[in-house]
Design a protein around this motif. Structure first.
Motif, short mmCIF file in Angstrom:
data_model
loop_
_atom_site.label_atom_id
_atom_site.label_comp_id
_atom_site.label_asym_id
_atom_site.label_seq_id
_atom_site.Cartn_x
_atom_site.Cartn_y
_atom_site.Cartn_z
N GLY A 163 19.30 7.79 -5.07
CA GLY A 163 19.32 8.06 -3.64
C GLY A 163 20.34 9.13 -3.29
N VAL A 164 21.55 9.02 -3.85
CA VAL A 164 22.58 10.05 -3.63
C VAL A 164 22.09 11.39 -4.17
CG1 VAL A 164 24.94 10.75 -4.21
CG2 VAL A 164 24.44 8.34 -3.70
N TYR A 165 21.50 11.35 -5.34
CA TYR A 165 21.03 12.57 -6.02
C TYR A 165 19.93 13.27 -5.22
CZ TYR A 165 19.18 15.23 -10.06
OH TYR A 165 18.75 16.22 -10.92
N VAL A 166 18.95 12.52 -4.76
CA VAL A 166 17.81 13.10 -4.03
C VAL A 166 18.22 13.52 -2.62
CG1 VAL A 166 15.48 12.65 -3.17
CG2 VAL A 166 16.13 11.85 -5.43
N LEU A 167 19.12 12.79 -1.99
CA LEU A 167 19.62 13.22 -0.69
C LEU A 167 20.31 14.57 -0.78
CD1 LEU A 167 21.03 9.88 0.79
CD2 LEU A 167 19.12 11.20 1.70
N SER A 168 21.06 14.78 -1.85
CA SER A 168 21.71 16.09 -2.02
C SER A 168 20.68 17.19 -2.25
CB SER A 168 22.71 16.03 -3.18
OG SER A 168 22.07 15.90 -4.43
N LEU A 169 19.62 16.88 -3.00
CA LEU A 169 18.55 17.86 -3.19
C LEU A 169 17.85 18.15 -1.86
CD1 LEU A 169 16.66 19.58 -4.98
CD2 LEU A 169 15.31 17.50 -5.38
N PRO A 197 14.94 26.97 -3.53
CA PRO A 197 14.13 26.45 -4.66
C PRO A 197 15.05 25.92 -5.76
CG PRO A 197 14.23 28.83 -4.77
CD PRO A 197 14.98 28.44 -3.52
N GLN A 198 15.64 24.76 -5.54
CA GLN A 198 16.65 24.23 -6.46
C GLN A 198 15.98 23.55 -7.66
OE1 GLN A 198 19.19 24.05 -8.31
NE2 GLN A 198 20.67 23.91 -6.63
N PHE A 199 15.63 24.35 -8.68
CA PHE A 199 14.99 23.83 -9.88
C PHE A 199 15.99 23.60 -11.01
CE2 PHE A 199 11.12 26.27 -8.21
CZ PHE A 199 10.69 25.17 -7.49
N GLY A 200 17.27 23.65 -10.68
CA GLY A 200 18.29 23.36 -11.69
C GLY A 200 19.21 22.24 -11.24
N LYS A 201 18.69 21.31 -10.47
CA LYS A 201 19.52 20.25 -9.90
C LYS A 201 20.20 19.41 -10.97
CE LYS A 201 21.25 18.13 -6.43
NZ LYS A 201 22.19 18.81 -5.54
N VAL A 202 19.58 19.23 -12.10
CA VAL A 202 20.16 18.42 -13.17
C VAL A 202 21.48 19.02 -13.66
CG1 VAL A 202 18.97 19.61 -15.07
CG2 VAL A 202 19.61 17.22 -15.33
N MET A 203 21.69 20.32 -13.42
CA MET A 203 22.94 20.97 -13.81
C MET A 203 24.14 20.27 -13.19
SD MET A 203 23.84 25.03 -13.35
CE MET A 203 22.76 25.09 -11.91
N ALA A 239 26.11 19.91 -1.49
CA ALA A 239 25.02 19.27 -2.23
C ALA A 239 25.35 19.17 -3.72
CB ALA A 239 23.72 20.04 -2.02
N SER A 240 25.98 20.18 -4.27
CA SER A 240 26.34 20.15 -5.68
C SER A 240 27.40 19.09 -5.94
CB SER A 240 26.84 21.52 -6.13
OG SER A 240 25.85 22.51 -5.92
N ALA A 241 28.37 18.98 -5.05
CA ALA A 241 29.40 17.95 -5.20
C ALA A 241 28.77 16.55 -5.19
CB ALA A 241 30.44 18.08 -4.09
N LEU A 242 27.81 16.33 -4.30
CA LEU A 242 27.13 15.04 -4.26
C LEU A 242 26.31 14.81 -5.53
CD1 LEU A 242 25.95 14.96 -0.54
CD2 LEU A 242 27.74 13.57 -1.60
N GLY A 243 25.71 15.89 -6.07
CA GLY A 243 25.01 15.76 -7.34
C GLY A 243 25.96 15.36 -8.46
N GLY A 244 27.19 15.92 -8.45
CA GLY A 244 28.19 15.53 -9.42
C GLY A 244 28.60 14.08 -9.28
#
Length: 363
Positions: free
Chosen positions: A25-31, A41-47, A244-249
């Motif tokens: 949920g945190v991951y997808v909300l940041s995306l 076009p964030q196709f490198g979110k896993v980074m 968004a990147s910080a939330l992905g981290g």
């Protein structure tokens, strides 16, 4: 034949599903902030998920080994940081067991370690996001998407084959900061992940319904018009990528602490496209829709996991990859007949008429 499910096993399955729901949920909300509201076009979110792995498995864990090195040497006869290659190959579990014993007797130290690791994950991923904002200003959407995808693969490959990062191909065993919870650890960690999810949801909901969020929609829908009206596109993209990147981290850190182990080779593009599938099914540009997409994905995924033996008898084939087929079909159908997702985007919230009238009267 429908299999009988043990209530205890069902409770465990529900708990583990809720933990993964909170993390994703945190991951997808940041995306959703990047792709749904700003249109990147964030196709490198896993980074950025991988940055959480680097911060926890590669930095915070070494920090713990350095702080508790004396106790590890006394109890296990190991000096982990003197010969990192030998430590990674043979002595990880013995060393981390000593750290976990310390956390069992000192909950405050465990909590402090967790907070430091999460903060490092957010900082590392956020800085990388701001750095990636440079190319985001100069490339068109298709080339930008390719750049994100390639950058994520570069991070994965370099970190996997560099032992100094997170023990390379061996993977890094991570201390358990909640070891002091004992048998209640899984339920305690569920509460922690849900707390992060609630905080992330309300923070982003407030953000996207502010003037800043309305500016993001304007840039997404008509960038030239937004620029004409004085919106600084550079600053908006840099801020969004940073947040968004910080939330992905943070999501990456929660994921690593859930497994108490990280192998950097696991951060393949699959994690990016699963997040996109969840977002497309739930609805882009809507935080509630993003969470609905995560819930739908895990309901289908867990149902297939429970009934896979029955499905194997029916379809006479290995159902392991059946969920990929199902979600592939679902995405095609959604794009054709309901491109806005299950919960479509709604107008941003503004002040109610009553409040506006009161403000006018006071003015």
């Amino acid at each position: 034949m429908i299999p009988q499910i043990d209530p205890g096993a069902l409770l465990v399955l529900l708990r583990e599903t809720l933990i993964m729901f909170a993390i994703y949920g945190v991951y997808v909300l940041s995306l959703n902030l990047e792709a749904g509201y700003l249109g990147l076009p964030q196709f490198g979110k896993v980074m950025y998920l991988a940055m959480g792995g680097v911060a926890v498995g590669g930095i915070a864990t070494k920090l713990a080994l350095w702080i508790y090195g004396g106790a590890i040497s006394a109890k296990a006869g190991i000096s982990p940081l003197k010969d990192l290659n030998t430590y990674c190959a043979a002595y990880q579990y013995q060393s981390i067991a000593v750290v976990n014993d310390i956390f069992k007797s000192s909950p405050l130290e465990g909590i402090l370690f967790f907070l430091v690791a999460v903060a490092l994950s957010a900082l590392l991923a956020g800085v990388l996001g701001v750095v990636m904002a440079g190319p985001a200003l100069r490339l068109r959407e298709d080339y930008l998407g390719i750049l994100f995808l390639v950058s994520a693969e570069l991070v994965r490959v370099v970190s996997t084959y560099t032992p100094q990062v997170a023990c390379g191909v061996f993977g890094a065993v991570v201390p358990d900061p909640f070891a002091w919870m004992g048998d209640y650890r899984p339920w305690g960690y569920l509460a922690v992940t849900l707390l992060f999810l609630v905080f992330t949801f309300f923070m982003l909901d407030r953000l996207v319904n502010s003037p800043f969020g309305r500016a993001l929609r304007a840039i997404r829908d008509a960038e030239t018009a937004a620029r004409v009206f004085g919106k600084d596109i550079v600053k908006f993209r840099a801020r969004v990528l940073g947040v968004a990147s910080a939330l992905g981290g943070v999501a990456g850190a929660l994921f690593v602490f859930y497994n108490t182990f990280v192998n950097m080779g696991q951060f393949v593009p699959y994690y990016t496209f699963v997040a996109w599938a969840m977002l497309m099914v739930g609805g882009m540009g809507n935080n509630v829709g993003a969470l609905v997409g995560v819930a739908v994905y895990y309901i289908v995924s867990r149902s297939l996991e429970i009934y896979k033996d029955s499905l194997r008898a029916v379809i006479n084939a290995d159902p392991t990859f059946l969920q990929y087929i199902i979600f592939g079909i679902v995405i095609i159908v959604m794009v054709m007949f309901r491109p806005q997702g299950l919960v479509g985007e709604r107008p941003s919230k503004t002040l109610s008429r009553r409040v506006l009238e009161r403000v006018r009267g006071e003015a």
